[in-house]
Design a protein around this motif. Sequence first.
Motif, PDB file in Angstrom:
ATOM      1  N   ASN A  32      -6.385  -5.428   0.013  1.00 16.28           N
ATOM      2  CA  ASN A  32      -7.408  -6.406  -0.364  1.00 16.28           C
ATOM      3  C   ASN A  32      -8.104  -6.083  -1.676  1.00 16.28           C
ATOM      4  OD1 ASN A  32      -8.063  -4.813   2.317  1.00 16.28           O
ATOM      5  ND2 ASN A  32      -9.862  -4.624   0.994  1.00 16.28           N
ATOM      6  N   SER A  33      -9.106  -6.888  -1.964  1.00 16.78           N
ATOM      7  CA  SER A  33      -9.909  -6.750  -3.174  1.00 16.78           C
ATOM      8  C   SER A  33     -10.934  -5.628  -3.037  1.00 16.78           C
ATOM      9  CB  SER A  33     -10.637  -8.073  -3.434  1.00 16.78           C
ATOM     10  OG  SER A  33     -11.692  -7.923  -4.354  1.00 16.78           O
ATOM     11  N   VAL A  54       2.217  -7.238  10.510  1.00 15.47           N
ATOM     12  CA  VAL A  54       1.260  -7.151   9.406  1.00 15.47           C
ATOM     13  C   VAL A  54       0.441  -5.869   9.541  1.00 15.47           C
ATOM     14  CG1 VAL A  54      -0.706  -8.232   8.269  1.00 15.47           C
ATOM     15  CG2 VAL A  54       1.162  -9.650   9.156  1.00 15.47           C
ATOM     16  N   LEU A  55       0.456  -5.070   8.485  1.00 12.12           N
ATOM     17  CA  LEU A  55      -0.315  -3.831   8.422  1.00 12.12           C
ATOM     18  C   LEU A  55      -1.415  -4.007   7.386  1.00 12.12           C
ATOM     19  CD1 LEU A  55      -0.893  -0.805   8.908  1.00 12.12           C
ATOM     20  CD2 LEU A  55       0.945  -0.286   7.272  1.00 12.12           C
ATOM     21  N   ARG A  56      -2.663  -3.939   7.856  1.00 13.00           N
ATOM     22  CA  ARG A  56      -3.816  -3.982   6.951  1.00 13.00           C
ATOM     23  C   ARG A  56      -4.527  -2.635   6.970  1.00 13.00           C
ATOM     24  NH1 ARG A  56      -7.411  -8.837   9.072  1.00 13.00           N
ATOM     25  NH2 ARG A  56      -6.339  -8.468  11.060  1.00 13.00           N
ATOM     26  N   TYR A  57      -5.203  -2.321   5.872  1.00 11.37           N
ATOM     27  CA  TYR A  57      -5.935  -1.054   5.826  1.00 11.37           C
ATOM     28  C   TYR A  57      -7.169  -1.221   4.953  1.00 11.37           C
ATOM     29  CZ  TYR A  57      -4.203  -0.232   1.070  1.00 11.37           C
ATOM     30  OH  TYR A  57      -3.955  -0.339  -0.277  1.00 11.37           O
ATOM     31  N   ASP A  58      -8.131  -0.332   5.123  1.00 12.38           N
ATOM     32  CA  ASP A  58      -9.325  -0.303   4.282  1.00 12.38           C
ATOM     33  C   ASP A  58      -9.166   0.758   3.201  1.00 12.38           C
ATOM     34  OD1 ASP A  58     -10.922  -2.283   5.492  1.00 12.38           O
ATOM     35  OD2 ASP A  58     -11.630  -0.899   7.032  1.00 12.38           O
ATOM     36  N   PHE A  59      -9.494   0.386   1.960  1.00 11.99           N
ATOM     37  CA  PHE A  59      -9.529   1.382   0.902  1.00 11.99           C
ATOM     38  C   PHE A  59     -10.472   2.525   1.273  1.00 11.99           C
ATOM     39  CE2 PHE A  59      -8.394  -2.193  -2.052  1.00 11.99           C
ATOM     40  CZ  PHE A  59      -7.211  -1.642  -2.522  1.00 11.99           C
ATOM     41  N   LEU A 100      -7.732  -5.606  -6.698  1.00 12.90           N
ATOM     42  CA  LEU A 100      -7.472  -4.170  -6.702  1.00 12.90           C
ATOM     43  C   LEU A 100      -6.202  -3.861  -5.918  1.00 12.90           C
ATOM     44  CD1 LEU A 100      -8.103  -1.253  -7.347  1.00 12.90           C
ATOM     45  CD2 LEU A 100      -9.768  -1.243  -5.471  1.00 12.90           C
ATOM     46  N   GLY A 101      -5.984  -4.596  -4.830  1.00 11.18           N
ATOM     47  CA  GLY A 101      -4.734  -4.430  -4.080  1.00 11.18           C
ATOM     48  C   GLY A 101      -3.512  -4.698  -4.933  1.00 11.18           C
ATOM     49  N   GLY A 102      -3.652  -5.605  -5.907  1.00 14.78           N
ATOM     50  CA  GLY A 102      -2.559  -5.878  -6.840  1.00 14.78           C
ATOM     51  C   GLY A 102      -2.329  -4.743  -7.817  1.00 14.78           C
ATOM     52  N   PHE A 103      -3.406  -4.071  -8.225  1.00 13.22           N
ATOM     53  CA  PHE A 103      -3.249  -2.852  -9.036  1.00 13.22           C
ATOM     54  C   PHE A 103      -2.442  -1.822  -8.248  1.00 13.22           C
ATOM     55  CE2 PHE A 103      -6.766  -4.270 -11.770  1.00 13.22           C
ATOM     56  CZ  PHE A 103      -6.440  -3.705 -12.997  1.00 13.22           C
ATOM     57  N   VAL A 104      -2.803  -1.648  -6.977  1.00 14.75           N
ATOM     58  CA  VAL A 104      -2.091  -0.689  -6.130  1.00 14.75           C
ATOM     59  C   VAL A 104      -0.633  -1.114  -5.970  1.00 14.75           C
ATOM     60  CG1 VAL A 104      -1.953   0.338  -3.827  1.00 14.75           C
ATOM     61  CG2 VAL A 104      -4.182   0.014  -4.922  1.00 14.75           C
ATOM     62  N   ASN A 123      -3.755 -12.490  -8.082  1.00 22.89           N
ATOM     63  CA  ASN A 123      -5.080 -12.437  -8.739  1.00 22.89           C
ATOM     64  C   ASN A 123      -5.399 -11.030  -9.207  1.00 22.89           C
ATOM     65  OD1 ASN A 123      -5.152 -14.675  -6.483  1.00 22.89           O
ATOM     66  ND2 ASN A 123      -6.578 -15.309  -8.095  1.00 22.89           N
ATOM     67  N   THR A 124      -4.518 -10.509 -10.040  1.00 23.26           N
ATOM     68  CA  THR A 124      -4.673  -9.128 -10.471  1.00 23.26           C
ATOM     69  C   THR A 124      -4.381  -9.007 -11.957  1.00 23.26           C
ATOM     70  OG1 THR A 124      -4.150  -6.847  -9.833  1.00 23.26           O
ATOM     71  CG2 THR A 124      -2.295  -8.385  -9.949  1.00 23.26           C
ATOM     72  N   SER A 125      -4.431  -7.778 -12.437  1.00 22.67           N
ATOM     73  CA  SER A 125      -4.211  -7.489 -13.845  1.00 22.67           C
ATOM     74  C   SER A 125      -3.584  -6.107 -13.951  1.00 22.67           C
ATOM     75  CB  SER A 125      -5.547  -7.524 -14.604  1.00 22.67           C
ATOM     76  OG  SER A 125      -5.382  -7.125 -15.954  1.00 22.67           O
ATOM     77  N   SER A 126      -3.006  -5.815 -15.106  1.00 24.19           N
ATOM     78  CA  SER A 126      -2.521  -4.461 -15.361  1.00 24.19           C
ATOM     79  C   SER A 126      -3.586  -3.596 -16.021  1.00 24.19           C
ATOM     80  CB  SER A 126      -1.271  -4.502 -16.248  1.00 24.19           C
ATOM     81  OG  SER A 126      -0.217  -5.149 -15.569  1.00 24.19           O
ATOM     82  N   HIS A 127      -4.646  -4.242 -16.502  1.00 20.52           N
ATOM     83  CA  HIS A 127      -5.748  -3.515 -17.145  1.00 20.52           C
ATOM     84  C   HIS A 127      -6.949  -4.434 -17.236  1.00 20.52           C
ATOM     85  CE1 HIS A 127      -7.954  -0.879 -19.854  1.00 20.52           C
ATOM     86  NE2 HIS A 127      -8.109  -1.891 -20.684  1.00 20.52           N
TER      87      HIS A 127
END
Length: 263
Positions: A32-33, A54-59, A100-104, A123-127
């Motif tokens: 997630n975000s 489906v596997l979800r986790y908390d940062f 942030l999940g997309g960064f990961v 909805n992510t970015s590389s930087h």
Amino acid sequence: MSELNFVTVGDGTRIAYRFDGDAGKPVLVLSNSIATTLHMWDGQVGELSRHFRVLRYDFRGHGGSSTPVGAYSLDRLGRDVIELIDALGLGRVHFLGLSLGGFVGQWLGINAAERIDRLILSNTSSHLGPASYFDERIAVVRQAPDMSETADVFLNNWFPADMVAANEPVIEEFRAMLLAIDRQGLAGLFAAVRDADLRRTVALISRPTLVIAGEHDTVTAASHSELIAAAVPGAKLVVLPAVHLSNVEYPTEFVQAVLDFLR
């Protein structure tokens, strides 16, 4: 299994996770975000778990996971995922990360391609920059008496203005989630985003990749998604008329794009 469970990773941090769906199905990991918990995906898990385990986790620093002191790194967040799926005896998984999940997800695609089947970056970015913006947010979070101001900033960045102004039930749900976030954990994750720069290495992703963009996203602009899709060989791009949390604002279209790609 649907209750919260825990795995302790190499540096002693306890990572909270939960499964939804039948054990015999392919595993889809959802990430997630920043400033949310695994409950960011509550609205999509019902449909996704019909097709996947489906596997979800908390940062670390968020939700049910423990909160180490100091700055976190994208490398550590990526290794948290690898150590989690190792502990659960999982081999190759599908991975869907938003913000942030997309960064990961990008980190995993670059550094652990053998563990990823199909990759979805939403909805992510590389930087994201400049670094001074994140330093300012870290200072504000640490010094504020509570999370109310920070919650307002996030809500206005995540959703359309009319949706926030109407204070729809989903806005209240996310406000409650934001108000409960640990400030040390948020500061730690802000540092991870501040220091992440995958703009050159993202081209090394070799797994089949879908990029989902929000047309009106002011956090990770649609142009950032276009750059990722152009850099990753063979990547597909889907643009939804959303702001930042595309899965919440356009759940039907979001889930359909995910299923069309994974199936």
